[in-house]
Design a protein around this motif. Structure first.
Motif, PDB file in Angstrom:
ATOM      1  N   LYS A  65       9.945  18.100  15.011  1.00  0.00           N
ATOM      2  CA  LYS A  65      11.254  17.463  14.921  1.00  0.00           C
ATOM      3  C   LYS A  65      11.137  16.010  15.352  1.00  0.00           C
ATOM      4  N   GLY A  66      11.903  15.150  14.735  1.00  0.00           N
ATOM      5  CA  GLY A  66      11.907  13.742  15.109  1.00  0.00           C
ATOM      6  C   GLY A  66      10.594  13.058  14.793  1.00  0.00           C
ATOM      7  N   LEU A  71       4.393  19.196  11.699  1.00  0.00           N
ATOM      8  CA  LEU A  71       3.933  20.580  11.843  1.00  0.00           C
ATOM      9  C   LEU A  71       4.917  21.479  11.106  1.00  0.00           C
ATOM     10  N   LYS A  72       4.403  22.373  10.252  1.00  0.00           N
ATOM     11  CA  LYS A  72       5.224  23.377   9.582  1.00  0.00           C
ATOM     12  C   LYS A  72       4.360  24.616   9.392  1.00  0.00           C
ATOM     13  N   GLN A  73       4.781  25.717  10.019  1.00  0.00           N
ATOM     14  CA  GLN A  73       3.970  26.922   9.976  1.00  0.00           C
ATOM     15  C   GLN A  73       4.863  28.159  10.059  1.00  0.00           C
ATOM     16  N   ALA A  89       2.037  17.325  23.641  1.00  0.00           N
ATOM     17  CA  ALA A  89       2.793  17.169  24.887  1.00  0.00           C
ATOM     18  C   ALA A  89       4.000  16.258  24.694  1.00  0.00           C
ATOM     19  N   GLY A  90       5.080  16.576  25.397  1.00  0.00           N
ATOM     20  CA  GLY A  90       6.278  15.741  25.384  1.00  0.00           C
ATOM     21  C   GLY A  90       6.897  15.581  24.010  1.00  0.00           C
ATOM     22  N   SER A  91       6.842  16.618  23.163  1.00  0.00           N
ATOM     23  CA  SER A  91       7.337  16.503  21.777  1.00  0.00           C
ATOM     24  C   SER A  91       8.375  17.576  21.479  1.00  0.00           C
ATOM     25  N   SER A 113      16.437  26.828  16.542  1.00  0.00           N
ATOM     26  CA  SER A 113      16.484  26.679  17.999  1.00  0.00           C
ATOM     27  C   SER A 113      15.493  25.583  18.386  1.00  0.00           C
ATOM     28  N   VAL A 114      15.957  24.574  19.108  1.00  0.00           N
ATOM     29  CA  VAL A 114      15.155  23.393  19.421  1.00  0.00           C
ATOM     30  C   VAL A 114      14.591  23.502  20.840  1.00  0.00           C
TER      31      VAL A 114
END
Length: 353
Positions: A65-66, A71-73, A89-91, A113-114
């Motif tokens: 996101k953002g 990444l898409k899996q 990290a931190g993402s 869900s984020v």
């Protein structure tokens, strides 16, 4: 014609009733609920959800996101949780779940869900330190402090004199968010600033200068002189310096000098202070300067001579080991030395080594 119409109508009603009966018998494939995350680290997470469907298969779709690297899996599992690794990290990421029930039916996907991974993103800027202040000061010393980021690895602090004050420059790399500086001019003008390096190697810009003065007036009484100054446990290369302290806000500066320009300075110092690296059979002068909040620093001196160099010495103990018993105690051990009558044990914290 009417009989054909009636027959068709009855067949249609029978089909509707049969479909409803089958749906009730097999049960609807319900969507998963209560999506959540746990065990979040810098690079992994456990995704969780609730389901009322027995013996179902779940298709879990995970997306970045953002500005997070793409990444898409999609992963299938028969559990109501999934441990996923390989995150940054931190993402920010999001996930949703689709339920596949027996008989080939499936639910629609849940809402996204984020969640965010722990730590600092490799591309994130390093924030500047904030809240610069002087937490305590004497006529010639000052303890400088600031607030750092939880992702800071170390700080570069710079102190300079201002105006007509004698030239003063101090620069040091620190892990802590405070430092005590010495040798200031009473009522002199100074300022300091801080630059931060973060755990992702990013470096912030320097903060704005913070101005301060070490004392209000040079016309002050002298700080109390330390008492019971003594050089103890003298060897050919080391000494333990002890003295009596007074006042919670007094800072001590210890100097050991051989009179030939070889000075060892410990500041701030606290008794007993272990000093090593001295030369055998050499006279040294010890001075302890007391810096207090409301007075001119006082100084007490003494002299001692190190022992002669010993040519024939015992072997050095080997295989030193420390086993922790609890948060405040250790068991120390080492291999015995042949012919040794006793052992002298020296323990120092890292700040006094």
């Amino acid at each position: 014609m009417r009989s054909i119409y009636v027959m068709c109508r009855r067949l249609f009603l029978f089909f509707c009733i049969l479909t409803s009966f089958l749906q009730q018998g097999l049960g609807q494939c319900e969507k998963a609920t209560d999506l959540s995350v746990s065990e979040v680290t810098e690079n992994a997470v456990t995704l969780e959800w609730a389901s009322s469907n027995a013996q179902a298969i779940y298709e879990v779709e995970i997306k970045s996101k953002g500005r997070t690297p793409k990444l898409k899996q999609t992963i299938s599992t028969d559990l109501t949780s999934l441990h996923f690794e390989g995150l940054v990290a931190g993402s920010e990421y999001r996930f949703r779940v689709r339920t596949m029930c027996e008989g080939g039916s499936s639910s629609g996907s849940t809402k996204w869900s984020v969640f965010e991974t722990a730590g600092m993103n490799p591309e994130e800027d390093c924030p500047k330190a904030t809240g610069l202040s002087v937490v305590s000061a004497t006529m010639t010393t000052a303890t400088l402090a600031w607030t750092g980021s939880p992702y800071s690895s170390h700080y570069e602090v710079e102190v300079r004199s201002k105006g007509n004050t004698a030239t003063y420059f101090f620069e040091k790399s620190l892990l802590d968010t405070a430092v005590t500086i010495f040798g200031l001019e009473p009522n002199g003008k100074y300022h300091f600033r801080v630059r931060t390096t973060c755990i992702n190697s990013a470096v912030s810009g320097s903060t704005s200068w913070y101005a301060f003065r070490p004392g209000d007036s040079p016309e002050q009484e002298t700080c109390p002189f330390v008492e019971d100054l003594m050089a103890d446990s003298i060897t050919n290369t080391s000494v333990v310096v002890v003295w009596s302290t007074f006042g919670d806000n007094t800072v001590y500066e210890l100097t050991v000098s051989d009179g030939q320009g070889n000075d060892m300075v410990v500041a701030p110092a606290s008794p007993p202070q272990f000093i090593q690296g001295l030369s055998p059979d050499t006279e040294y002068e010890v001075s302890v300067v007391a810096h207090c909040e409301d007075g001119v620093p006082s100084q007490v001196n003494l002299f001692f001579t190190t022992g002669e160099e010993i040519a024939d010495t015992c072997s050095i103990p080997e295989n030193l080991d420390a086993s922790m018993l609890d948060s405040s105690s250790f068991t120390l051990s080492w291999d015995p030395v042949s012919g040794a009558e006793s052992y002298d044990l020296q323990i120092n914290d890292l700040d006094t080594v």
